[in-house]
Design a protein around this motif. Sequence first.
Motif, PDB file in Angstrom:
ATOM      1  N   ALA A  74       1.601  -4.149 -73.572  1.00  9.88           N
ATOM      2  CA  ALA A  74       1.073  -3.021 -74.340  1.00  9.88           C
ATOM      3  C   ALA A  74       0.535  -3.532 -75.677  1.00  9.88           C
ATOM      4  O   ALA A  74       1.038  -4.517 -76.217  1.00  9.88           O
ATOM      5  N   PRO A  75      -0.486  -2.887 -76.248  1.00 17.03           N
ATOM      6  CA  PRO A  75      -1.006  -3.303 -77.552  1.00 17.03           C
ATOM      7  C   PRO A  75       0.066  -3.211 -78.635  1.00 17.03           C
ATOM      8  O   PRO A  75       0.880  -2.283 -78.641  1.00 17.03           O
ATOM      9  N   HIS A  76       0.045  -4.154 -79.540  1.00 19.20           N
ATOM     10  CA  HIS A  76       1.011  -4.154 -80.633  1.00 19.20           C
ATOM     11  C   HIS A  76       0.384  -4.772 -81.873  1.00 19.20           C
ATOM     12  O   HIS A  76      -0.428  -5.689 -81.789  1.00 19.20           O
ATOM     13  N   ARG A  77       0.756  -4.250 -83.035  1.00 22.26           N
ATOM     14  CA  ARG A  77       0.202  -4.735 -84.302  1.00 22.26           C
ATOM     15  C   ARG A  77       1.224  -5.638 -84.991  1.00 22.26           C
ATOM     16  O   ARG A  77       2.400  -5.267 -85.156  1.00 22.26           O
ATOM     17  N   VAL A  78       0.757  -6.822 -85.381  1.00 25.31           N
ATOM     18  CA  VAL A  78       1.610  -7.842 -86.007  1.00 25.31           C
ATOM     19  C   VAL A  78       0.873  -8.476 -87.185  1.00 25.31           C
ATOM     20  O   VAL A  78      -0.346  -8.320 -87.333  1.00 25.31           O
ATOM     21  N   ILE A  79       1.614  -9.220 -88.012  1.00 25.64           N
ATOM     22  CA  ILE A  79       0.964 -10.068 -89.003  1.00 25.64           C
ATOM     23  C   ILE A  79       0.753 -11.439 -88.369  1.00 25.64           C
ATOM     24  O   ILE A  79       1.331 -11.770 -87.336  1.00 25.64           O
ATOM     25  N   TRP A  80      -0.102 -12.228 -89.006  1.00 21.23           N
ATOM     26  CA  TRP A  80      -0.462 -13.529 -88.450  1.00 21.23           C
ATOM     27  C   TRP A  80       0.668 -14.543 -88.608  1.00 21.23           C
ATOM     28  O   TRP A  80       1.383 -14.553 -89.607  1.00 21.23           O
ATOM     29  N   ASN A  81       0.824 -15.383 -87.589  1.00 20.77           N
ATOM     30  CA  ASN A  81       1.721 -16.538 -87.668  1.00 20.77           C
ATOM     31  C   ASN A  81       1.066 -17.675 -86.882  1.00 20.77           C
ATOM     32  O   ASN A  81      -0.097 -17.573 -86.466  1.00 20.77           O
ATOM     33  N   GLU A  82       1.789 -18.752 -86.672  1.00 22.82           N
ATOM     34  CA  GLU A  82       1.181 -19.931 -86.048  1.00 22.82           C
ATOM     35  C   GLU A  82       0.649 -19.644 -84.650  1.00 22.82           C
ATOM     36  O   GLU A  82      -0.456 -20.067 -84.281  1.00 22.82           O
ATOM     37  N   VAL A  83       1.405 -18.901 -83.842  1.00 21.13           N
ATOM     38  CA  VAL A  83       0.984 -18.685 -82.467  1.00 21.13           C
ATOM     39  C   VAL A  83      -0.213 -17.725 -82.372  1.00 21.13           C
ATOM     40  O   VAL A  83      -1.096 -17.901 -81.529  1.00 21.13           O
ATOM     41  N   THR A  84      -0.286 -16.733 -83.247  1.00 16.58           N
ATOM     42  CA  THR A  84      -1.457 -15.845 -83.225  1.00 16.58           C
ATOM     43  C   THR A  84      -2.703 -16.594 -83.700  1.00 16.58           C
ATOM     44  O   THR A  84      -3.792 -16.423 -83.140  1.00 16.58           O
ATOM     45  N   GLU A  85      -2.551 -17.409 -84.718  1.00 10.77           N
ATOM     46  CA  GLU A  85      -3.698 -18.173 -85.215  1.00 10.77           C
ATOM     47  C   GLU A  85      -4.224 -19.145 -84.145  1.00 10.77           C
ATOM     48  O   GLU A  85      -5.419 -19.411 -84.066  1.00 10.77           O
ATOM     49  N   HIS A  86      -3.313 -19.653 -83.335  1.00 12.91           N
ATOM     50  CA  HIS A  86      -3.704 -20.613 -82.297  1.00 12.91           C
ATOM     51  C   HIS A  86      -4.418 -19.939 -81.134  1.00 12.91           C
ATOM     52  O   HIS A  86      -5.415 -20.478 -80.612  1.00 12.91           O
ATOM     53  N   TRP A  87      -3.932 -18.746 -80.711  1.00 11.11           N
ATOM     54  CA  TRP A  87      -4.421 -18.154 -79.469  1.00 11.11           C
ATOM     55  C   TRP A  87      -5.383 -16.979 -79.643  1.00 11.11           C
ATOM     56  O   TRP A  87      -5.978 -16.530 -78.658  1.00 11.11           O
ATOM     57  N   LEU A  88      -5.567 -16.482 -80.838  1.00 14.13           N
ATOM     58  CA  LEU A  88      -6.404 -15.293 -81.016  1.00 14.13           C
ATOM     59  C   LEU A  88      -7.733 -15.603 -81.690  1.00 14.13           C
ATOM     60  O   LEU A  88      -8.354 -14.721 -82.281  1.00 14.13           O
ATOM     61  N   LYS A  89      -8.177 -16.823 -81.588  1.00 12.86           N
ATOM     62  CA  LYS A  89      -9.432 -17.216 -82.238  1.00 12.86           C
ATOM     63  C   LYS A  89     -10.644 -16.534 -81.616  1.00 12.86           C
ATOM     64  O   LYS A  89     -11.565 -16.122 -82.314  1.00 12.86           O
ATOM     65  N   SER A  90     -10.671 -16.428 -80.297  1.00 17.49           N
ATOM     66  CA  SER A  90     -11.849 -15.871 -79.625  1.00 17.49           C
ATOM     67  C   SER A  90     -11.672 -14.418 -79.195  1.00 17.49           C
ATOM     68  O   SER A  90     -12.658 -13.705 -79.003  1.00 17.49           O
ATOM     69  N   ASP A  91     -10.438 -13.969 -79.036  1.00 18.29           N
ATOM     70  CA  ASP A  91     -10.190 -12.601 -78.577  1.00 18.29           C
ATOM     71  C   ASP A  91      -8.859 -12.124 -79.158  1.00 18.29           C
ATOM     72  O   ASP A  91      -7.809 -12.692 -78.845  1.00 18.29           O
TER      73      ASP A  91
END
Length: 321
Positions: A219-236
């Motif tokens: 399900a969609p969820h709102r978070v702040i950025w951390n290492e894993v989001t910066e690594h995997w959310l670059k394109s989408d």
Amino acid sequence: MTTIGSVSFELPVVQAGMGGGLSQHQLAAAVSGAGGLGTVGMTGAGHFESEIRKARELTSGPIAANLMLPLTRRRHWEIASAADLVVTFWGRPRRRTARTWLHQCGSIEEAVAAHRAGADGVIVQGVEAGGHVRGTESALALLDSAMSALPAGYPVLSAGGLATREDVRERLEAGATAVVLGTRFLMTEESRAHTAYKQRLLEARETVLTELFGLGWPAPHRVIWNEVTEHWLKSDPRGPSWARVVNRLTAPVAARTPEQLQAKLLRRQSVALPLLSPQVVTVGMPSRLLDVTPLYAGQSVARIHDIRPAGELTRELAGAA
């Protein structure tokens, strides 16, 4: 006085039922003791039962129990009946409790369905909210639509994007029966979020709405950025498409995985493999997990600059301090 069904509380401030161990008896009791409505977030059945009992021991004010429907089992319903009010989220609204019942919604269609199903009121959640996000439009716009679509006098609570007394006043003047705050109460002394998690929230200015941490609950969820989001959310921002497919396919099994096994799998999460659960880092867990777990927060996090006692905050938000 705010009244919903058979439950009354002095101040129109409700603490969101943040699951995974974030909102437990200390936080719920502090909010209810100050005149608001505190909520015990859903956890494993045994712990959930204990937390509701402990909250009752600390305050004579009403206590709510939060149930995430995709993860709820029959035992959770039985335990929630010990609370004064039950809040359900993320699923088809259907009355399954004799207690006062609120259903949290993300659309007018869902709010109308909850009313027809016998809910004593609805929480309408805007897209600004943190954690798991049902809403797709702004909280104020959704509140306005809900006030028009539902019968006059029917309790409509507003969630998403709230941080200050002025925010609360604006929603109440727009017709909300009460307001529901998660991120602001996450950043309190009584919240069970890891201390380092709270510190990152204090420093955060941006959030991202993603599906990255969807193992067991896609399900969609709102978070702040951390290492894993910066690594995997670059394109989408939603996360890698293949990982989202795996999350959806494995959800029926992953959601029923025993708690002990879930804890072991959590500790093995890594930046290198985006098969990530929704579980958060709470007090006592290793701080290294903060970069491979969701750091839930709403857009209001950018306007929150302190960690406060929850009771004091409840009174201030309501203009009673």
